[in-house]
Design a protein around this motif. Structure first.
Motif, mmCIF file in Angstrom:
data_model
loop_
_atom_site.group_PDB
_atom_site.id
_atom_site.type_symbol
_atom_site.label_atom_id
_atom_site.label_comp_id
_atom_site.label_asym_id
_atom_site.label_seq_id
_atom_site.Cartn_x
_atom_site.Cartn_y
_atom_site.Cartn_z
ATOM 1 N N HIS A 187 0.822 -1.210 0.000
ATOM 2 C CA HIS A 187 0.000 0.000 0.000
ATOM 3 C C HIS A 187 0.856 1.260 0.000
ATOM 4 O O HIS A 187 1.952 1.282 0.544
ATOM 5 C CB HIS A 187 -0.913 -0.008 1.231
ATOM 6 C CG HIS A 187 -2.137 0.813 1.057
ATOM 7 N ND1 HIS A 187 -2.122 2.181 1.137
ATOM 8 C CD2 HIS A 187 -3.422 0.457 0.814
ATOM 9 C CE1 HIS A 187 -3.343 2.642 0.952
ATOM 10 N NE2 HIS A 187 -4.146 1.612 0.747
ATOM 11 N N TYR B 239 -0.093 4.188 1.445
ATOM 12 C CA TYR B 239 -0.285 4.966 2.671
ATOM 13 C C TYR B 239 0.589 4.446 3.808
ATOM 14 O O TYR B 239 0.818 3.236 3.919
ATOM 15 C CB TYR B 239 -1.736 4.899 3.140
ATOM 16 C CG TYR B 239 -2.728 5.725 2.366
ATOM 17 C CD1 TYR B 239 -2.380 6.412 1.202
ATOM 18 C CD2 TYR B 239 -4.041 5.816 2.789
ATOM 19 C CE1 TYR B 239 -3.306 7.162 0.507
ATOM 20 C CE2 TYR B 239 -4.978 6.566 2.099
ATOM 21 C CZ TYR B 239 -4.604 7.240 0.961
ATOM 22 O OH TYR B 239 -5.527 7.978 0.275
ATOM 23 N N PRO C 66 -2.738 2.700 6.191
ATOM 24 C CA PRO C 66 -3.937 2.342 5.415
ATOM 25 C C PRO C 66 -5.054 1.870 6.353
ATOM 26 O O PRO C 66 -4.797 1.369 7.448
ATOM 27 C CB PRO C 66 -3.460 1.190 4.528
ATOM 28 C CG PRO C 66 -2.283 0.618 5.231
ATOM 29 C CD PRO C 66 -1.649 1.742 5.998
#
Length: 132
Positions: free
Chosen positions: A66, A68, A71
């Protein structure tokens, strides 16, 4: 982009047999506070169908892939659902995807196939497959 990343994550989870299904829901507008500021972001939601014993592995893979730092990864308990669908989820992790069998029904031989199930009652047999 985010959509490509979501597809890559879903494919990786499916290839590792960690999820039975992955839905990608694009176009979600999220409002949240981040570092004391109200933030608005266009995001993609991934709905992953798996079993609780795979959660840790699913979380690790999603976090690894991911974009981020933090996340949104949450697990929700299923308290009910359509029985055949829940069976499909359960059996997605225990059996080969397709099994072909030869069976005898009403004195005739036939070829049937079933998908991800150990239950012989779930066999799908075409009437056309029976020979006299």
């Amino acid at each position: 982009n985010s959509r490509d990343k979501a597809h890559k994550i879903c494919n990786a989870l499916l290839e590792k047999n960690l999820v039975a299904c992955c839905n990608i829901l694009p176009g979600v507008t999220s409002y949240f506070k981040w570092e004391d500021k109200i933030t608005v972001s266009e995001e993609i939601i991934m709905l992953l169908k798996t079993k609780s014993e795979y959660y840790t592995q699913v979380e690790a893979l999603v976090k690894q892939m991911h974009n981020y730092d933090t996340p949104c990864i949450v697990a929700l308990d299923i308290v009910g659902g359509e029985n055949k669908f829940l069976k499909w989820i359960d059996f997605s992790f225990c059996c080969p995807p397709f099994v072909c069998i030869i069976c005898k029904c009403k004195g005739k031989l036939g070829v049937g196939s079933f998908i991800n199930t150990r239950n012989l009652n779930d066999i799908l047999i075409s009437e056309k497959s029976f020979q006299n």
